[in-house]
Design a protein around this motif. Structure first.
Motif, short mmCIF file in Angstrom:
data_model
loop_
_atom_site.label_atom_id
_atom_site.label_comp_id
_atom_site.label_asym_id
_atom_site.label_seq_id
_atom_site.Cartn_x
_atom_site.Cartn_y
_atom_site.Cartn_z
N ALA A 102 -8.19 1.94 -2.21
CA ALA A 102 -8.20 1.43 -0.84
C ALA A 102 -8.50 -0.06 -0.82
CB ALA A 102 -9.24 2.20 -0.02
N ALA A 103 -9.48 -0.49 -1.61
CA ALA A 103 -9.85 -1.90 -1.65
C ALA A 103 -8.71 -2.72 -2.24
CB ALA A 103 -11.12 -2.09 -2.46
N GLY A 104 -8.11 -2.21 -3.31
CA GLY A 104 -7.01 -2.92 -3.96
C GLY A 104 -5.85 -3.14 -3.01
N ARG A 105 -5.56 -2.12 -2.20
CA ARG A 105 -4.46 -2.25 -1.24
C ARG A 105 -4.79 -3.31 -0.20
NH1 ARG A 105 -0.48 0.36 -1.51
NH2 ARG A 105 -1.28 2.29 -2.36
N LYS A 106 -6.05 -3.36 0.21
CA LYS A 106 -6.45 -4.37 1.20
C LYS A 106 -6.38 -5.78 0.62
CE LYS A 106 -9.57 -3.94 4.68
NZ LYS A 106 -10.67 -3.42 5.49
N ILE A 107 -6.87 -5.93 -0.61
CA ILE A 107 -6.98 -7.26 -1.21
C ILE A 107 -5.61 -7.76 -1.67
CG2 ILE A 107 -7.93 -8.57 -3.15
CD1 ILE A 107 -10.34 -6.54 -2.99
N PHE A 108 -4.88 -6.92 -2.41
CA PHE A 108 -3.64 -7.37 -3.04
C PHE A 108 -2.41 -7.09 -2.18
CE2 PHE A 108 -6.14 -6.35 -7.06
CZ PHE A 108 -6.58 -7.66 -7.20
N GLN A 109 -2.55 -6.22 -1.18
CA GLN A 109 -1.48 -5.88 -0.25
C GLN A 109 -0.18 -5.56 -0.96
OE1 GLN A 109 -1.94 -9.04 2.63
NE2 GLN A 109 -3.62 -7.96 3.59
N ASN A 110 0.85 -6.41 -0.81
CA ASN A 110 2.17 -6.05 -1.37
C ASN A 110 2.21 -6.08 -2.88
OD1 ASN A 110 2.94 -5.82 1.24
ND2 ASN A 110 3.98 -7.79 1.33
N ASP A 111 1.16 -6.65 -3.49
CA ASP A 111 1.12 -6.73 -4.94
C ASP A 111 0.50 -5.46 -5.53
OD1 ASP A 111 1.84 -8.14 -7.14
OD2 ASP A 111 0.02 -9.34 -7.25
N PHE A 112 0.12 -4.52 -4.67
CA PHE A 112 -0.53 -3.29 -5.12
C PHE A 112 0.51 -2.18 -5.09
CE2 PHE A 112 -3.71 0.11 -5.15
CZ PHE A 112 -4.59 -0.41 -6.08
N PRO A 113 0.48 -1.28 -6.08
CA PRO A 113 1.55 -0.26 -6.15
C PRO A 113 1.62 0.61 -4.89
CG PRO A 113 -0.13 0.09 -7.86
CD PRO A 113 -0.46 -1.19 -7.18
N GLU A 114 2.84 0.83 -4.43
CA GLU A 114 3.05 1.73 -3.29
C GLU A 114 2.95 3.18 -3.76
OE1 GLU A 114 3.52 2.21 0.10
OE2 GLU A 114 2.70 0.20 -0.11
N ASP A 115 3.47 3.38 -4.98
CA ASP A 115 3.64 4.74 -5.49
C ASP A 115 2.46 5.07 -6.40
OD1 ASP A 115 4.38 7.04 -6.75
OD2 ASP A 115 6.31 6.32 -7.46
N VAL A 116 1.49 5.81 -5.86
CA VAL A 116 0.30 6.16 -6.63
C VAL A 116 0.21 7.68 -6.73
CG1 VAL A 116 -2.23 5.99 -6.76
CG2 VAL A 116 -0.90 4.11 -5.75
N THR A 117 0.05 8.17 -7.95
CA THR A 117 -0.15 9.61 -8.16
C THR A 117 -1.43 9.80 -8.94
OG1 THR A 117 2.24 9.93 -8.30
CG2 THR A 117 0.86 11.72 -9.10
N VAL A 118 -2.25 10.74 -8.51
CA VAL A 118 -3.50 11.03 -9.22
C VAL A 118 -3.41 12.45 -9.77
CG1 VAL A 118 -6.00 11.20 -9.03
CG2 VAL A 118 -4.76 9.49 -7.66
#
Length: 160
Positions: A102-118
């Motif tokens: 969640a933090a990574g998406r906020k900080i890096f926005q478009n530079d953070f992977p859209e496709d995440v699988t856990v």
């Protein structure tokens, strides 16, 4: 670019499963190099997950879970369902990869992977110990094979 991150604690039996799979994948990648795949063994450091994931198209996280489910059960969860913002009072030790997503998406926005699988593998034993329990070892083999198949597809016109 595909980034794979294994999380866990090597001293706590089945909690090590994500790290062990990541290490096996690193060996596989050493023998079968792929320019668009990166594999990290992050131990229990959530912050690291965030920085390693930056700039990837696709992120896979592998970890143990403890949800009172059947030991060895494998859950494959879209990252969006797990993104949780940390409490304001969090300290870094409590900052896990779900917060990191969640933090990574906020900080890096478009530079953070859209496709995440856990991938979460339900632990049978979280006591101190260096061995995976047999049921978790079996699940680890299945997840390893599935991720190797994904690695083979990266850059083959499958949206890498």
């Amino acid at each position: 670019m595909l980034t794979i991150i294994g999380c866990g604690n090597l001293n706590r039996s089945d909690d090590a499963v994500g790290v062990i799979i990541a290490q096996r994948l690193q060996k596989y990648l050493a023998q079968n190099p792929h320019p668009d795949v990166r594999i990290y063994d992050c131990g229990t450091a959530g912050m690291e997950v965030m920085f390693q994931a930056r700039g990837s198209k696709q992120l896979i996280i592998i970890d143990a879970s403890s949800t009172n489910s059947e030991p060895g059960a494998v859950f494959k969860v879209p990252g969006k369902e797990l993104e949780a913002l940390p409490e304001p009072s969090y300290n870094l030790h409590d900052f896990r990869w779900d917060n990191a997503l969640a933090a990574g998406r906020k900080i890096f926005q478009n530079d953070f992977p859209e496709d995440v699988t856990v991938y979460l593998i339900e632990a049978a034993n979280l006591d101190l110990g260096l061995e995976l329990s047999p049921v978790v070892k079996h699940s680890a083999d299945l997840v390893f094979e599935e991720v190797v198949a994904l690695i083979k597809n990266v850059g083959m016109g499958h949206g890498a």
